[in-house]
Design an enzyme around this catalytic site. Structure first.
Site, mmCIF file in Angstrom:
data_model
loop_
_atom_site.group_PDB
_atom_site.id
_atom_site.type_symbol
_atom_site.label_atom_id
_atom_site.label_comp_id
_atom_site.label_asym_id
_atom_site.label_seq_id
_atom_site.Cartn_x
_atom_site.Cartn_y
_atom_site.Cartn_z
ATOM 1 N N GLY C 147 0.815 -1.201 0.000
ATOM 2 C CA GLY C 147 0.000 0.000 0.000
ATOM 3 C C GLY C 147 0.853 1.258 0.000
ATOM 4 O O GLY C 147 2.060 1.221 0.278
ATOM 5 N N CYS C 148 0.225 2.372 -0.305
ATOM 6 C CA CYS C 148 0.953 3.638 -0.436
ATOM 7 C C CYS C 148 1.375 4.186 0.920
ATOM 8 O O CYS C 148 2.547 4.504 1.144
ATOM 9 C CB CYS C 148 0.111 4.655 -1.200
ATOM 10 S SG CYS C 148 -1.560 4.870 -0.561
ATOM 11 N N TYR C 149 0.423 4.309 1.833
ATOM 12 C CA TYR C 149 0.782 4.758 3.184
ATOM 13 C C TYR C 149 1.786 3.800 3.795
ATOM 14 O O TYR C 149 2.675 4.177 4.547
ATOM 15 C CB TYR C 149 -0.454 4.794 4.082
ATOM 16 C CG TYR C 149 -1.389 5.964 3.881
ATOM 17 C CD1 TYR C 149 -0.928 7.268 3.975
ATOM 18 C CD2 TYR C 149 -2.747 5.767 3.646
ATOM 19 C CE1 TYR C 149 -1.792 8.347 3.828
ATOM 20 C CE2 TYR C 149 -3.621 6.847 3.503
ATOM 21 C CZ TYR C 149 -3.134 8.135 3.594
ATOM 22 O OH TYR C 149 -3.988 9.193 3.469
ATOM 23 N N THR C 152 5.391 4.207 2.515
ATOM 24 C CA THR C 152 5.957 5.444 3.059
ATOM 25 C C THR C 152 6.324 5.284 4.523
ATOM 26 O O THR C 152 7.345 5.811 4.989
ATOM 27 C CB THR C 152 4.918 6.583 2.893
ATOM 28 O OG1 THR C 152 4.337 6.509 1.595
ATOM 29 C CG2 THR C 152 5.548 7.946 3.107
#
Lengths: 344, 344, 344, 344
Positions: C147-149, C152
């Site tokens: 996932g993106c979050y 990061t």
């Protein structure tokens, strides 16, 4: 591999040029010259450049190495001073300022208010609009890269004027540009709080690009073009959208307009004309080297409405410069250039 | 009708104050003082002021008339110099800078790096947060208007700390502000092209408002508060949203939290606590003098997440100043203040 | 040349993937499948695709050809149904949904509320975070793209947790994402007028990515990680910036932190840790496949503040998928991926 | 105190009207009718309305009470059905749709594609542009509130056409509007990701407001006006800026133009003409009920360029409705209306 030097590397056009060049497969960035930031690295000024791709910035005194292809990204007036020596030393040069864009230096002097001190070099400069002067660019060693509003307007109007399907009188270009068009500036007028959620016209009624558009359109159409050009500042970073109004010649149909465009741009890799009735939006081009053109006819008023879009930093500046670079170096015209806009 | 003078009229806070005061039914704007633009009219600098409501700008030498109520909208350090004489001449004063916000001038000197040269006046200043010190403000002739981040943070935390439903250790305030918070500045960092579509943290880990928040929270809770405050720059013009993390005291429920807030703010005209589970958004408050607070509990981590929002130019500056002005002049606290945010 | 099929081509992630793949030197886009727009061309839906690069869209029934490498850009729950048959037919697959990201399918079922119906395939999936599992990805024929979050957050925290320089308790991730993170949706909440100039927290306190972050961090650190994750919606299209708060282990210095990061990422082509005290901004990464990480220490509170940024559509989705694709096909990890962010 | 009912309270125009009315000193909001949200409170839909100022929403069946002044904020076509009964029951009504704006219902039927079923009521409607029809509005019990583009365009052109200082042929209106102009819609085209950083023309070449502008300008000038109107969508929430091009009559000077405007608007409280050469920007008017007009002459082309700005939700809709309401109720025309734009 072509060794290149970028002079004026830390303005917005210079930075965009370096960003694009750093992904160009046949380019080695040899020198990046910045008066303001000599001694630093590109990543110190533009932190999007990652360490392993960053470029050291040198001062003006350490000019390009012999044989370097030179991109001049200096403000108007400064290219005028820098170009002659570079050309004399045998560099091939693309100048991105307005200094060498005019066949008639009187027009330049009148609209820019600067005496033209390099008329000989000016006479040797090719106007770098590949859709019309690509063959000349290939043979040139000095190319004047067109303005952003200019590119967007000429590509939309030149075929129609040249083929006589629109009238030469009464043309209005209502153009809207993103804020990068103003460059990297510490000016209140371009601060976030003054610009965001705002919209305004500026330089009414005598923006310089008027004269560049008129000279090129006159040359390309064989007519004496005098038009009204009004730029506006959009609250976006990138992109130009010009809405252009002209009178149709008697009896001209949408089909004819489409055919005229097709006859000019069928093989142009970056200029795309949409089918009659579809109009481009800014996001169709931003991030790419494309110019997209659409049109609609107004029977009630006998006019054509043309919408033409480019990314002012790419097709309107750094991208078109690379397109010219490719041509001047015998490379594929599209090499290293983004063909699909970002959209998101 | 109260005659008012605004000193520092052309910064963003001064301009917002004049905009709001021009719609206040009991205010006559007598003097608007601007060092930079003396001799011009407000509409020359801020063209939103229409001719028939514009105000002439005078220089510093032509100070306020006798009896004028004075709003000081000067930068930190300059109020320090200007306030003593104004107070000595009998003016009632609200200062919107950080210069008189601290009970303990040592804290001011440490965090602002400026020697406090008006300690006597400082001792007489009331901290103008009406939700907590409204009665003092009513009797005061010198009010220090709180900071924007500070107001947003204290209103969210003070009741919970004072009532012991959260722990005083380990509090984190992750705050995000619009760009007007930086003021009217010709700085590249706040230019449109650098700020739009961007987001960043700044002044990490020692932004000045940390100390103001801590001093007030310590005073209001009777505890020694040391917390972590991180401001960020949002690509919007107005508004602060603070996301606040704290450890819940043993066994505390959402219902108890709601009751604590209600006991503090039931009669506050501008501070609104949403029902448990509803969190405010920036647009719920921008354009109004409101502070909106919402919270949610995380059972997994034993924490409360509080979201608190204000308009930094209104409740965080000019609006709260008018709220204090109303109190200091025996007027209805809400007079002339926008109660419904713009939303659109 | 690798033939690829993209299933779910017209969502924002699918469109971004096609945009990037169309510039990838070793990729031939064989099939682009879209349930909603079968029979149309990509340029009809996303007009940034120019005629000569546009791709025909086929319906689901005309799946990938034998041997195609498959990118699954379907919503959560749909990949679960589509993947098993594709794997059974011998396709190499990268799935960009959340369906195969968990070692423990119980966690998936709890946080997504969907029964996991492909546990066998799940067991064979490699978690595609190349900085940690690149060697596994190389050997894998089925990769679950993070996932993106999550990407990061994990890249910022995993090294510090694994090396014990921060405490595992009390971690807070305050994350802010652009609106493309919500996908291509006809929802009022994501309309321009509701989102522009706004900012809000959402899914508090139980956003699904919490569980993905925790499972991976627990695995990578050997500790049982339970943290608080709060996402916010930024009024920008792209980009995630996470501000992360953690307690430092006793006596840990900035120099030690820098060394830990360096030991993990010295050779990572896309993950860049800035020198102590420099914090990345959104614009440093948007448009690129980079993750940029910076940190600062707060002595007063014994905490570290880490700022980590990615482009949610690139390193957070389509770009990382291509990075995994490169690894799975024995290509240079960076091939076809943008290394310099747009900045402007 | 006038009791008012707002029908269609939860569209953007209805919500803006309620926001403004809630600060109007002589208004009591008696009923707010919403088909979609009957039974809820205004603050549930628009959380900018604070608890103590929120309004309960009723369904259509519970129409206005006897004697209520009625604002109709319904979509085109629905006002047509609702107005006759309201007028028959003796309500004074302001309709904000396009349904009663035309003297000639044939034009309405042609451009809106809806049969006009209330021709008798239409004959009694006054066109509510106070600058020209204020005296009629005062006596009216049924006012048709003008369109947003229309107001902005007519105020700029009518005096010049009526006084013959510009030619009636060849007028081009290139207008740009914020996104609230499209209303509260769940449409992908108006989603944040599609609209932000974008710009486009739409409804080319036959937007409905063309016909409204032409009918009014023809009436006000006694000439048969046929013009070209092109609207564009700006990435901002509020505001219209129209750039208008017209041919000057022989020998007309800037001074004459200024005098013509002055003779029409010297006493208009909300329409302000800037001195020759100063052009208004969107932010000069957004948030206020003002229309600002500026102009420049192009000698080279014999044209005038006029820039006219309004806030589409205020002077272009809800504010102008209140201005008409004030006139219809014998109140000061400016009561309850914002006179200073937000600027920030």
């Amino acid at each position: 591999m072509v060794n290149v030097s970028v002079i004026g590397a830390t303005g917005y056009v210079g930075a965009e040029l370096l960003r694009l060049l750093s992904a160009h497969p046949d380019v080695h960035i040899n020198k990046a010259v910045s008066k303001s930031f000599a001694g630093k690295e590109m990543k110190d000024i533009y932190a999007n450049f990652i360490p392993n791709q960053s470029v050291g910035l040198t001062g003006e005194e350490s000019g390009p190495d012999a044989g370097d292809f030179v991109f001049l990204c200096l403000p108007h007036g400064q290219s005028l001073k820098a170009a002659p020596a570079l050309l004399a030393s045998g560099h091939k040069v693309i100048d991105l300022s307005g200094d060498f864009r005019y066949d008639d230096t009187d027009i330049y002097e009148k609209w820019y208010g600067i005496p033209h001190t390099a008329k000989q070099e000016n006479a040797s400069a090719v106007y770098g609009l590949p859709e019309f002067f690509g063959d000349d660019v290939k043979k040139s060693s000095f190319t004047a890269n067109p303005g952003c509003y200019t590119t967007t307007s000429i590509l939309a109007l030149a075929p129609l004027l040249a083929e006589g399907v629109i009238r030469e009188n009464g043309i209005v270009i209502d153009a809207k540009s993103g804020v990068t068009g103003a460059g990297r500036k510490e000016k209140l007028a371009f601060s976030y709080c003054e610009t965001a959620d705002n919209f305004k016209a500026y330089s009414v009624p005598l923006h310089r690009h008027t004269s560049e558009i008129e000279e090129q359109l006159s040359k390309l159409s064989g007519k004496d073009i005098c038009l009204l050009f009004t730029p506006h500042l959009l609250p976006v970073k990138r992109g130009i959208l010009a809405t252009i109004y002209a009178e149709l010649a008697e009896g001209v149909t949408a089909e004819q307009i489409s055919k005229v465009y097709e006859s000019y741009y069928a093989d142009a890799p970056f200029t795309h004309v949409l089918p009659h009735g579809k109009l481009p939006e800014l996001k169709y081009v931003v991030g790419s080297n494309n110019c997209m053109i659409g049109f609609e006819l107004s029977e009630r008023t006998g006019r054509i409405i043309i919408v033409s879009c480019t990314d002012n930093l790419i097709k309107g500046a750094a991208g078109q410069a690379i397109q010219n670079f490719n041509l001047m170096n015998g490379l594929d015209e599209t090499l290293g250039l983004p063909r699909t806009a970002w959209y998101l």
